[in-house]
Design a protein around this motif. Structure first.
Motif, PDB file in Angstrom:
ATOM      1  N   UNK A  63      65.210  23.258  79.583  1.00  0.00           N
ATOM      2  CA  UNK A  63      65.526  24.362  80.496  1.00  0.00           C
ATOM      3  C   UNK A  63      67.021  24.399  80.822  1.00  0.00           C
ATOM      4  N   UNK A  64      67.598  25.583  80.741  1.00  0.00           N
ATOM      5  CA  UNK A  64      69.025  25.758  81.005  1.00  0.00           C
ATOM      6  C   UNK A  64      69.873  25.837  79.747  1.00  0.00           C
ATOM      7  N   UNK A  65      69.326  25.482  78.582  1.00  0.00           N
ATOM      8  CA  UNK A  65      70.085  25.554  77.332  1.00  0.00           C
ATOM      9  C   UNK A  65      70.315  26.998  76.932  1.00  0.00           C
ATOM     10  N   UNK A  66      71.437  27.230  76.249  1.00  0.00           N
ATOM     11  CA  UNK A  66      71.723  28.530  75.654  1.00  0.00           C
ATOM     12  C   UNK A  66      71.889  28.315  74.166  1.00  0.00           C
ATOM     13  N   UNK A  67      71.102  29.037  73.354  1.00  0.00           N
ATOM     14  CA  UNK A  67      71.139  28.855  71.907  1.00  0.00           C
ATOM     15  C   UNK A  67      71.199  30.201  71.210  1.00  0.00           C
ATOM     16  N   UNK A  68      71.569  30.173  69.927  1.00  0.00           N
ATOM     17  CA  UNK A  68      71.576  31.355  69.081  1.00  0.00           C
ATOM     18  C   UNK A  68      70.411  31.261  68.113  1.00  0.00           C
ATOM     19  N   UNK A  69      69.585  32.306  68.047  1.00  0.00           N
ATOM     20  CA  UNK A  69      68.456  32.358  67.122  1.00  0.00           C
ATOM     21  C   UNK A  69      68.582  33.633  66.296  1.00  0.00           C
ATOM     22  N   UNK A  70      67.748  33.749  65.259  1.00  0.00           N
ATOM     23  CA  UNK A  70      67.736  34.981  64.481  1.00  0.00           C
ATOM     24  C   UNK A  70      67.370  36.149  65.388  1.00  0.00           C
ATOM     25  N   UNK A  71      67.808  37.354  65.005  1.00  0.00           N
ATOM     26  CA  UNK A  71      67.658  38.544  65.849  1.00  0.00           C
ATOM     27  C   UNK A  71      66.219  38.750  66.308  1.00  0.00           C
ATOM     28  N   UNK A  72      66.055  38.942  67.624  1.00  0.00           N
ATOM     29  CA  UNK A  72      64.758  39.215  68.233  1.00  0.00           C
ATOM     30  C   UNK A  72      64.716  40.673  68.677  1.00  0.00           C
ATOM     31  N   UNK A  73      63.520  41.269  68.663  1.00  0.00           N
ATOM     32  CA  UNK A  73      63.357  42.647  69.129  1.00  0.00           C
ATOM     33  C   UNK A  73      63.172  42.652  70.639  1.00  0.00           C
ATOM     34  N   UNK A  74      64.252  42.520  71.376  1.00  0.00           N
ATOM     35  CA  UNK A  74      64.217  42.541  72.836  1.00  0.00           C
ATOM     36  C   UNK A  74      65.573  43.003  73.339  1.00  0.00           C
TER      37      UNK A  74
END
Length: 176
Positions: free
Chosen positions: A23-34
């Motif tokens: 909890x609290x982490x910020x990460x980059x993931x593949x594009x999400x539909x949101x």
């Protein structure tokens, strides 16, 4: 990267890739539909660690999900591949940028902090704080105070100027 102590962490799957999050982490993931600012849940959790309690799913843990908040959509770095064969007229240039979504982990399995037998925050805060060292004066100021003013000015004037690159010799054409 999550802390290695007994804190709350999980391994989740997003876009076919696995991420270890707390909890609290910020990460980059593949594009999400949101839309940015919205929250959603990642339902496929492979591993959940809560202090010393570890749950492993086969293939996933039922009833556990990770709640995330979408921060922004961005693009990854430019990646290029170039193939060249000399004397064969073969030149292939390909490249692209990945579409990514920045997300922040809000809670793992409905929890925002560890509840297991790990060290609590009060135990880690109980350590005494290191004493602050007194500020020292810069070396130039100390030297100026300890020497008479005339000597200090003389040392400043005799300082060597910054070195320059040697001048390029002039040719006979330039002198005319």
């Amino acid at each position: 990267m999550p802390k290695s102590d007994g804190s709350l962490s999980a391994v989740v799957v997003s876009g076919g890739k696995q991420y270890r999050v707390t909890p609290g982490d910020q990460i980059l993931v593949d594009r999400l539909d949101a839309e940015p600012g919205s929250s959603l849940k990642l339902g496929r959790v492979l591993l959940l660690r809560d202090g010393s309690d570890i749950k492993v799913g086969a293939p996933g843990i039922e009833g556990v999900d990770v709640e995330v908040k979408v921060l922004a959509h961005r693009r990854g770095p430019r990646i290029e591949s170039l193939r060249y064969k000399s004397k064969k007229r073969v030149r292939v240039h390909r490249g692209g940028r990945a579409d990514l979504t920045a997300i922040e982990i809000l809670s793992v399995g409905g929890l925002t902090e560890a509840t297991g037998t790990a060290k609590t925050k009060t135990e880690t805060e109980a350590k005494p704080a290191a004493r602050a060292k007194p500020a020292r004066k810069p070396a130039k100021v100390v030297a100026a105070e300890s020497e008479p003013a005339a000597v200090a000015e003389e040392t400043v004037k005799t300082a060597a100027p910054a070195k320059r690159a040697p001048a390029k010799p002039k040719t006979s054409k330039e002198t005319k």
